[in-house]
Motif scaffolding. Structure first.
Motif, mmCIF file in Angstrom:
data_model
loop_
_atom_site.group_PDB
_atom_site.id
_atom_site.type_symbol
_atom_site.label_atom_id
_atom_site.label_comp_id
_atom_site.label_asym_id
_atom_site.label_seq_id
_atom_site.Cartn_x
_atom_site.Cartn_y
_atom_site.Cartn_z
ATOM 1 N N ILE A 122 0.820 -1.207 0.000
ATOM 2 C CA ILE A 122 0.000 0.000 0.000
ATOM 3 C C ILE A 122 0.859 1.264 0.000
ATOM 4 C CG2 ILE A 122 -0.227 0.201 2.516
ATOM 5 C CD1 ILE A 122 -3.200 0.940 2.001
ATOM 6 N N SER A 123 2.134 1.123 0.307
ATOM 7 C CA SER A 123 3.022 2.294 0.334
ATOM 8 C C SER A 123 3.187 2.945 -1.033
ATOM 9 C CB SER A 123 4.398 1.898 0.882
ATOM 10 O OG SER A 123 5.027 0.960 0.025
ATOM 11 N N ILE A 124 2.939 2.189 -2.112
ATOM 12 C CA ILE A 124 3.074 2.793 -3.447
ATOM 13 C C ILE A 124 1.797 3.492 -3.893
ATOM 14 C CG2 ILE A 124 4.756 1.059 -4.164
ATOM 15 C CD1 ILE A 124 2.489 -0.204 -5.847
ATOM 16 N N THR A 125 0.722 3.334 -3.141
ATOM 17 C CA THR A 125 -0.577 3.851 -3.566
ATOM 18 C C THR A 125 -0.661 5.350 -3.337
ATOM 19 O OG1 THR A 125 -1.513 1.731 -2.908
ATOM 20 C CG2 THR A 125 -3.058 3.509 -3.352
ATOM 21 N N THR A 126 -1.066 6.063 -4.388
ATOM 22 C CA THR A 126 -1.157 7.512 -4.307
ATOM 23 C C THR A 126 -2.001 8.017 -5.471
ATOM 24 O OG1 THR A 126 0.145 9.544 -4.090
ATOM 25 C CG2 THR A 126 0.951 7.925 -5.670
ATOM 26 N N HIS A 127 -2.068 9.335 -5.652
ATOM 27 C CA HIS A 127 -2.787 9.898 -6.789
ATOM 28 C C HIS A 127 -2.205 9.337 -8.082
ATOM 29 C CE1 HIS A 127 -4.949 12.805 -4.300
ATOM 30 N NE2 HIS A 127 -3.818 12.965 -3.633
ATOM 31 N N GLY A 128 -3.068 8.868 -8.967
ATOM 32 C CA GLY A 128 -2.607 8.329 -10.243
ATOM 33 C C GLY A 128 -2.381 6.831 -10.232
ATOM 34 N N THR A 129 -2.613 6.166 -9.105
ATOM 35 C CA THR A 129 -2.534 4.707 -9.068
ATOM 36 C C THR A 129 -3.938 4.129 -8.855
ATOM 37 O OG1 THR A 129 -2.242 4.405 -6.668
ATOM 38 C CG2 THR A 129 -0.268 4.916 -7.983
ATOM 39 N N ALA A 130 -4.109 2.865 -9.220
ATOM 40 C CA ALA A 130 -5.399 2.205 -9.060
ATOM 41 C C ALA A 130 -5.208 0.893 -8.322
ATOM 42 C CB ALA A 130 -6.046 1.945 -10.416
ATOM 43 N N THR A 131 -6.136 0.593 -7.421
ATOM 44 C CA THR A 131 -6.159 -0.687 -6.712
ATOM 45 C C THR A 131 -7.499 -1.346 -7.002
ATOM 46 O OG1 THR A 131 -4.761 0.224 -4.957
ATOM 47 C CG2 THR A 131 -5.941 -1.820 -4.478
ATOM 48 N N GLY A 146 -5.309 8.678 -1.666
ATOM 49 C CA GLY A 146 -5.501 9.417 -2.906
ATOM 50 C C GLY A 146 -5.591 8.519 -4.112
ATOM 51 N N GLY A 147 -5.348 7.219 -3.918
ATOM 52 C CA GLY A 147 -5.420 6.289 -5.026
ATOM 53 C C GLY A 147 -6.861 5.969 -5.411
ATOM 54 N N LEU A 148 -7.042 5.461 -6.631
ATOM 55 C CA LEU A 148 -8.356 5.085 -7.137
ATOM 56 C C LEU A 148 -8.665 3.660 -6.696
ATOM 57 C CD1 LEU A 148 -10.843 5.604 -8.971
ATOM 58 C CD2 LEU A 148 -9.469 4.740 -10.885
ATOM 59 N N TRP A 149 -9.769 3.462 -5.994
ATOM 60 C CA TRP A 149 -10.205 2.140 -5.564
ATOM 61 C C TRP A 149 -11.271 1.627 -6.537
ATOM 62 C CZ3 TRP A 149 -9.198 -1.880 -2.507
ATOM 63 C CH2 TRP A 149 -10.214 -2.789 -2.232
ATOM 64 N N VAL A 150 -11.062 0.427 -7.076
ATOM 65 C CA VAL A 150 -12.029 -0.176 -7.997
ATOM 66 C C VAL A 150 -12.599 -1.417 -7.327
ATOM 67 C CG1 VAL A 150 -12.422 -1.101 -10.303
ATOM 68 C CG2 VAL A 150 -10.643 0.639 -9.946
ATOM 69 N N PRO A 151 -13.854 -1.369 -6.889
ATOM 70 C CA PRO A 151 -14.447 -2.520 -6.212
ATOM 71 C C PRO A 151 -14.842 -3.612 -7.201
ATOM 72 C CG PRO A 151 -16.072 -0.788 -6.420
ATOM 73 C CD PRO A 151 -14.775 -0.218 -6.950
ATOM 74 N N GLY A 152 -14.817 -4.842 -6.739
ATOM 75 C CA GLY A 152 -15.252 -5.957 -7.572
ATOM 76 C C GLY A 152 -16.732 -6.193 -7.420
#
Length: 294
Positions: free
Chosen positions: A220-229, A247-253
């Motif tokens: 999770i340390s790499i997650t920031t604005h412009g990343t997606a999980t 600030g990262g984009l979360w995409v739910p399943g």
């Protein structure tokens, strides 16, 4: 339209046919209680991971998954199942040849005119799901659907979700992200691994994949604005909010996890197009890895 686009959009029809044919192939597929291993390379290895977790979770018997090159020859199995779209992959054929006469083997393939037909004791041919593209989409998911149906875990709702995955726009801002993390739990860990591979193959994207509960333990340390999980399946409690706080984009399943993988395949094609890449000609890759024998 690229080959991979054409092939990924045909998945609902392929899944329906595979599920309908599962009973016909029952004798060639693992019986309840058998101790089995599932082997493959690349995408097929990640499908093997999903199958292994599904089968054990369904109480059908101990099931291991191996990259074919890492198969544990010292272990005893009632059956080994090999997943191989091309039927020519060297590492898979090596495993089958070494098991000949000692362990019952089944191969699931797309091409009946290949060496795997003689290498395995029994063969299931899904030629209707074969592909021209180097990047696998429909064969892998169709083989997994066949095995889900064999386990009694496939429903028409899965196909309906696949159609939704093909018709619904991708989340806004997703294509522009610079890094993608895919998460899974249980059988969907294999799907998360495949999602990451698909993005790397088709669009040269920076991707990673983890069991969802492991994401807090460093990644999770790499997650920031412009990343997606992107979560394939049900998310652990609180994880979505933690990702959003970075600030990262979360995409739910929201769909069946296999249908979520179809959405990822669409994303891979979209990112490739945005970057001026041809997903039918992935860098450094061929449709099958055939190695020179000593």
């Amino acid at each position: 339209m690229t080959h991979v686009e054409d092939e990924l959009t045909s998945q609902p029809e392929c899944w329906t046919r595979a599920a309908a044919e599962a009973a016909r192939h029952a004798d060639a597929l693992p019986a309840a209680g058998e101790r089995i291993a599932v082997v493959g390379c690349g995408t097929s290895y990640f499908m093997a991971q999903a199958v292994a977790a599904l089968r054990e979770g369904a109480g059908q018997g101990e099931t291991d998954a191996f990259a074919a090159s890492e198969f544990a020859h010292g272990r005893s199995y009632d059956r080994v199942v090999a997943l191989t779209r091309s039927g020519t992959t060297t590492e898979v054929l090596d495993v089958l040849e070494q098991l000949k006469g000692r362990t019952r083997t089944t191969a699931i393939t797309a091409d009946p005119a290949t060496p795997v037909m003689a290498a395995a004791d029994e063969v299931v041919v899904l030629d209707f799901a074969d592909e021209r593209s180097v990047v696998q989409t429909r064969f892998a998911t169709t083989a997994l659907t066949l095995l889900r149906a064999h386990l009694g875990l496939h429903t028409d709702a899965v196909v309906a979700d696949a159609r939704t995955a093909l018709s619904t726009p991708l989340p806004e801002g997703l294509v522009e992200c610079t890094q993608f993390s895919f998460l899974g739990r249980g059988w969907t860990v294999g799907l998360a691994n495949e999602a990451g591979l698909k993005m790397r193959e088709a669009s040269l994207a920076w991707t990673e994949a983890y069991p969802a509960m492991e994401y807090r333990h460093g990644p999770i340390s790499i997650t920031t604005h412009g990343t997606a999980t992107w979560m394939l399946g049900e998310a652990p409690e609180g994880l979505a909010e933690q990702v959003r706080q970075t600030g990262g984009l979360w995409v739910p399943g929201a769909l069946d996890p296999l249908a979520e993988l179809v959405r990822v395949q669409r994303l891979a094609v979209a990112v490739a197009a945005a970057r001026g890449l041809d997903p039918d000609r992935p860098r450094h890759l061929t449709r099958s890895v055939i190695l020179a024998r000593p």
